[in-house]
Each structure stands twice: as C-alpha cells, then as structure tokens.
Scaffold this motif. Structure first.
Motif, mmCIF file in Angstrom:
data_model
loop_
_atom_site.group_PDB
_atom_site.id
_atom_site.type_symbol
_atom_site.label_atom_id
_atom_site.label_comp_id
_atom_site.label_asym_id
_atom_site.label_seq_id
_atom_site.Cartn_x
_atom_site.Cartn_y
_atom_site.Cartn_z
ATOM 1 N N LYS A 23 4.952 3.955 1.492
ATOM 2 C CA LYS A 23 4.281 3.036 2.427
ATOM 3 C C LYS A 23 2.952 2.547 1.851
ATOM 4 N N LYS A 82 3.546 -0.069 -0.760
ATOM 5 C CA LYS A 82 3.866 -1.376 -0.169
ATOM 6 C C LYS A 82 2.596 -2.052 0.343
ATOM 7 N N LYS A 119 0.576 -3.461 -2.438
ATOM 8 C CA LYS A 119 1.188 -4.687 -2.957
ATOM 9 C C LYS A 119 0.931 -5.876 -2.030
ATOM 10 N N HIS A 139 1.883 -5.951 1.491
ATOM 11 C CA HIS A 139 2.716 -6.000 2.689
ATOM 12 C C HIS A 139 1.933 -5.431 3.866
ATOM 13 N N LEU A 185 5.034 -2.285 7.143
ATOM 14 C CA LEU A 185 5.515 -1.296 6.180
ATOM 15 C C LEU A 185 6.918 -0.777 6.477
ATOM 16 N N SER A 225 9.776 -4.761 4.421
ATOM 17 C CA SER A 225 9.114 -4.723 3.105
ATOM 18 C C SER A 225 9.744 -3.610 2.276
ATOM 19 N N GLN A 226 9.781 -3.835 0.984
ATOM 20 C CA GLN A 226 10.367 -2.858 0.078
ATOM 21 C C GLN A 226 9.350 -2.501 -1.006
ATOM 22 N N VAL A 227 9.532 -1.323 -1.564
ATOM 23 C CA VAL A 227 8.727 -0.901 -2.705
ATOM 24 C C VAL A 227 9.084 -1.799 -3.881
ATOM 25 N N ASP A 228 8.082 -2.314 -4.560
ATOM 26 C CA ASP A 228 8.278 -3.180 -5.725
ATOM 27 C C ASP A 228 8.222 -2.313 -6.984
#
Length: 186
Positions: free
Chosen positions: A89, A92, A95, A97, A100, A105-108
């Motif tokens: 979280k 994210k 990044k 977002h 969360l 939203s996704q982990v990049d």
C-alpha cells in the motif's frame, strides 16, 4: 478483504468512511493535537501508535482512502500527518495512487525495479514478482533492508532508520502538502 483481520463485517459506504476520516481529523484538531496518523489497517495502526506514542484520538482508520485524508488535510491542515501501512500500500501511495484498494491501484513492479537499481538481484526479481510481498521478502533475505528499509520509503527520504516490523511508516508535512519533499522515519 471486507472482513479485515478481525472477521467482523463493518458496513460502511465509501463516502461514510471518508466522512469518518474527516471527522477524526476535526476531533483531533479540536482536542489540540498537531499530529495525526492515518493507517491502512490494525497492524499499521498499532505500529504507528507505538512508534510515536500517539493518543487514540490522533489515530485515523484511513483504510484505502489516502486521497480522502490528504485532500481534507490540504484544506484543513495540521502540522504533521503520518501515513502507516504495509509495503504494498505504501509503495502504491509513493507512486502517486490516492486510492490504495487492489481493484483501483496496483503495485508498479517496473517502478520498484527502478528504485532497486542499486541492488540488481532485487531489481531483477521486481520484473518477475507476482506480489509486493515477494519483493519485500527477497529484499530482507538479501540484506537490502539494513541500508534501505524498503523501496517505497526511498521515495520519501534518501535515508531511513530500520523499519518497525511489518509496517512502513512515512511521516510527511501536511501543511502545505506538496511544498516540501516528504521525510520518512522508520
């Protein structure tokens, strides 16, 4: 999970949850607190409470609604806000977002790989990882967390102390938001 870690269903609409965050900020301000902490869950709340010795009134159950909390704090500033959450979280949020939740939203992983450029074995894993937990576990095994507690905190500060258990804590200036590079503490 709607059940969280307690197994008890708490039926909140998104707008009701965000309103409760706003109310919590107002109560903390009215009670004279200059530091509040928004957490994504029970574990991160316990970690941030212990780390900063915060009163319960200063603790906000932010859940996935980091944006709702930060937008309100931008209009109704307090000197300090701490955001506490697990590695995925917080990465994210780092990044950019503001929601969360895993559906929004996704982990990049490519971005995490860029942050891990000084640890090539971790950077390579980021390109093939299925979960943020895999990246975090590999970084811990490789000893990367001794010099850099977690990749998401690199965004917040060039150097950090050791991480307080499974949660990552990032303390940022809330007034005014965005005018200073945030600072992280572990």
């Amino acid at each position: 999970s709607i059940l969280g870690t307690t197994g008890i269903v708490l039926p909140y609409s998104c707008s009701a949850w965000i309103h409760s965050i706003h109310s919590g900020i107002d109560v903390a301000r009215a009670s004279g607190f200059d530091h509040v902490a928004g957490s994504t869950g029970k574990t991160s709340e316990a970690a941030v409470k212990a780390h900063y010795s915060l009163d319960d009134v200063a603790l906000l159950d932010m859940g996935d609604f980091a944006g709702g909390m930060l937008k309100y704090l931008h209009r109704n500033p307090l000197p300090w806000v701490t955001i506490a959450g697990g590695f995925a979280k917080i990465s994210k949020l780092a990044k950019g977002h503001m929601d969360l939740h895993s559906k929004r939203s996704q982990v990049d992983f490519a971005w995490l790989a860029e942050l891990a450029a000084d640890a090539p074995e971790i950077a390579a894993l980021c390109h093939h990882a299925n979960t943020a937990a895999q990246v975090l576990a590999a970084a811990r095994l490789a000893g990367e967390l001794q010099s850099s507690p977690c990749f998401s905190m690199k965004v917040f500060a060039p150097s950090c102390a050791s991480s307080p258990g499974p949660s990552t804590i990032a303390k940022i200036m809330a007034s005014p938001l965005g005018d200073r590079a945030p600072t992280a503490f572990g």
